[in-house]
Design an enzyme around this catalytic site. Sequence first.
Site, PDB file in Angstrom:
ATOM      1  N   GLU A  80       0.856  -1.192   0.000  1.00 41.69           N
ATOM      2  CA  GLU A  80       0.000   0.000   0.000  1.00 41.69           C
ATOM      3  C   GLU A  80       0.894   1.245   0.000  1.00 41.69           C
ATOM      4  O   GLU A  80       1.926   1.262   0.677  1.00 41.69           O
ATOM      5  CB  GLU A  80      -0.869  -0.009   1.262  1.00 41.69           C
ATOM      6  CG  GLU A  80      -1.841   1.154   1.339  1.00 41.69           C
ATOM      7  CD  GLU A  80      -2.586   1.216   2.682  1.00 41.69           C
ATOM      8  OE1 GLU A  80      -2.060   0.711   3.687  1.00 41.69           O
ATOM      9  OE2 GLU A  80      -3.680   1.782   2.695  1.00 41.69           O
ATOM     10  N   LYS A 179     -10.321   0.424  -1.119  1.00 30.23           N
ATOM     11  CA  LYS A 179     -10.218   0.195   0.336  1.00 30.23           C
ATOM     12  C   LYS A 179     -11.455   0.733   1.049  1.00 30.23           C
ATOM     13  O   LYS A 179     -11.836   1.888   0.874  1.00 30.23           O
ATOM     14  CB  LYS A 179      -8.965   0.880   0.867  1.00 30.23           C
ATOM     15  CG  LYS A 179      -8.709   0.659   2.354  1.00 30.23           C
ATOM     16  CD  LYS A 179      -7.430   1.399   2.770  1.00 30.23           C
ATOM     17  CE  LYS A 179      -7.063   1.173   4.218  1.00 30.23           C
ATOM     18  NZ  LYS A 179      -5.855   1.947   4.582  1.00 30.23           N
ATOM     19  N   CYS A 212      -4.655  -3.259   4.277  1.00 27.68           N
ATOM     20  CA  CYS A 212      -4.231  -2.716   5.578  1.00 27.68           C
ATOM     21  C   CYS A 212      -5.307  -2.769   6.668  1.00 27.68           C
ATOM     22  O   CYS A 212      -5.642  -3.843   7.140  1.00 27.68           O
ATOM     23  CB  CYS A 212      -3.692  -1.293   5.380  1.00 27.68           C
ATOM     24  SG  CYS A 212      -2.568  -0.773   6.695  1.00 27.68           S
TER      25      CYS A 212
END
Length: 500
Positions: A80, A179, A212
Amino acid sequence: MFSFQLLHYLFIFLLVVCKTHALDTYIAAVYEHTVILPDVTENPVTPEEALMQMNKNIDILEKAVVEAAQKGAHIIVTPEDGIYGWNLKRESIFPYLEDIPDPQVNWIPCTDPQRFGRAPVQERLSCMAKSNHIYVVANMGDKKKCNTNDPSCPNNRYYHYNTAVVFDSDGKLITRYHKYNLFMFEEQFNQPAEPDLVIFDSPFGKFGIFICFDILFHDPAVALVSKLNVDTILFPTAWMNVLPHLSAIEFHSAWAAGMGVNFLASNLHNTSMRMTGSGIYAPDKPIDYYYNMDTEDGKLLISELNVHPRLSPSYTAINWTSYASSIADLSPTTDVFIDTIFYDEYTFATLVDAKGSLSVCQQDLCCHLSYRMVEKRQDEAYVLGVFNGLHVVEGKYYLQICTLLKCRSTNLTSCGEPTENSLTIFDEFSLSGTFSTSYVFPEVLLSGIRLAPADFQVLSDGRLISKSSISTKSVLTVTLFGRLYENDPKEQSKPQYNDE
Ligand SMILES: *[C@@H]1O[C@H](CO)[C@@H](O)[C@H](O)[C@H]1NC(C)=O
Ligand SMILES: *[C@@H]1O[C@H](CO)[C@@H](O)[C@H](O)[C@H]1NC(C)=O
Ligand SMILES: *[C@@H]1O[C@H](CO)[C@@H](O)[C@H](O)[C@H]1NC(C)=O
């Protein structure tokens, strides 16, 4: 005799052929990248300047892709923020963004770069995948036009998404994931309206992808495994380590074990931001990992994995409450104290003797530990802790945790504070809890922030135990990290998107 031999060779030949057609194993690569950061600027740079900046990072990623492919890897994951870094605000990130189309358009940017307007980053990633014949996973920014009819359309009339893309070995864009669970500082990006469950099939299994902070929540992370049965999770991350329970290698390997999936974690590397820790994890053990707080070096990891890990003989389904709820005498230890770990109020009991059994409870969660140390050292203190409640700092999520951990010093007010080294060796430990969730992630972290692949196992009755071979390594923490997703607040407090 002769014909028997011929048959034998034919048999071996068929085995080899079958293996190459339906793979049992494949080779995965993850790259930990020391990202070159853009300068902090007041005014946005031009798209050309942004591209020059991104190309510096893509050049480094490309070297890793080439090396991984040469060593036989089928797929490589990069981190990321690995292309544009993290110094960018909502306005300054705009020139770094590209319009990433829905993969249904069936597009190979390398051979048709202009089809959807300017897309130099997608073109480079696609060519990298195509010319090295390897699947490439990367993270970049997507922009999507919106209009005034849409009340949540941001002021600049674009949604910005933190996006994971996958190009297959022909260079085709096959996956685009926005995300969903943005971390607190990510005001440069928008949250998509719904969490997307993004998967793809390949000759080496079914893949799911998330980014993440997503790993702490049910959607899309858990749903990819429990509803869609993926074999391997692709996980680009920019993870800042938090001891004792949320160091990257510790938590990511535990998630693989708890969910029964392969997990390919690619982190950024920056020691002053406490960013390090990438790995290739199978459900039954971490295969390879990288953790380095001493230098600023990136690292390429390459390992072989089972295509379908849940079908392997070493995989067992686990009932996380079975053992602890069967113990007749779970009367809690009376000499307990309260202290915090990462703002959560734990109930702790001290490991007073070199061996013993302890139980600590918060409401319906009781944690049970039996243990034997080689020697009870006077200069180190260990506690058994329990937390059963809503964590509310840097995200809201309901935890059920049983943890054996080393305190930073022998002063018990230090229990739960980050500590990286220990000398105490355990001959035996067995940790279990009366969890009301089936989502429990088993963590074992050794002195010096190392994983312990060969030293522990989880039994089908939910006990996390040391293996009978006596360990020579000292323990920092042994933890059952449970998540009771159904107790999470319905609305996470969301960041503000409009750029006033
Ligand atoms: C790590 O991050 C800090 C903070 O953004 C930055 O100042 C530093 O230059 C970075 N280190 C490296 C090696 O890139
Ligand atoms: C797990 O074990 C407990 C206690 O033995 C039992 O009550 C429960 O039904 C089991 N759960 C599952 C999902 O099998
Ligand atoms: C333990 O640490 C606390 C907080 O740092 C301090 O107030 C206390 O005096 C210490 N106790 C001992 C016995 O050193």
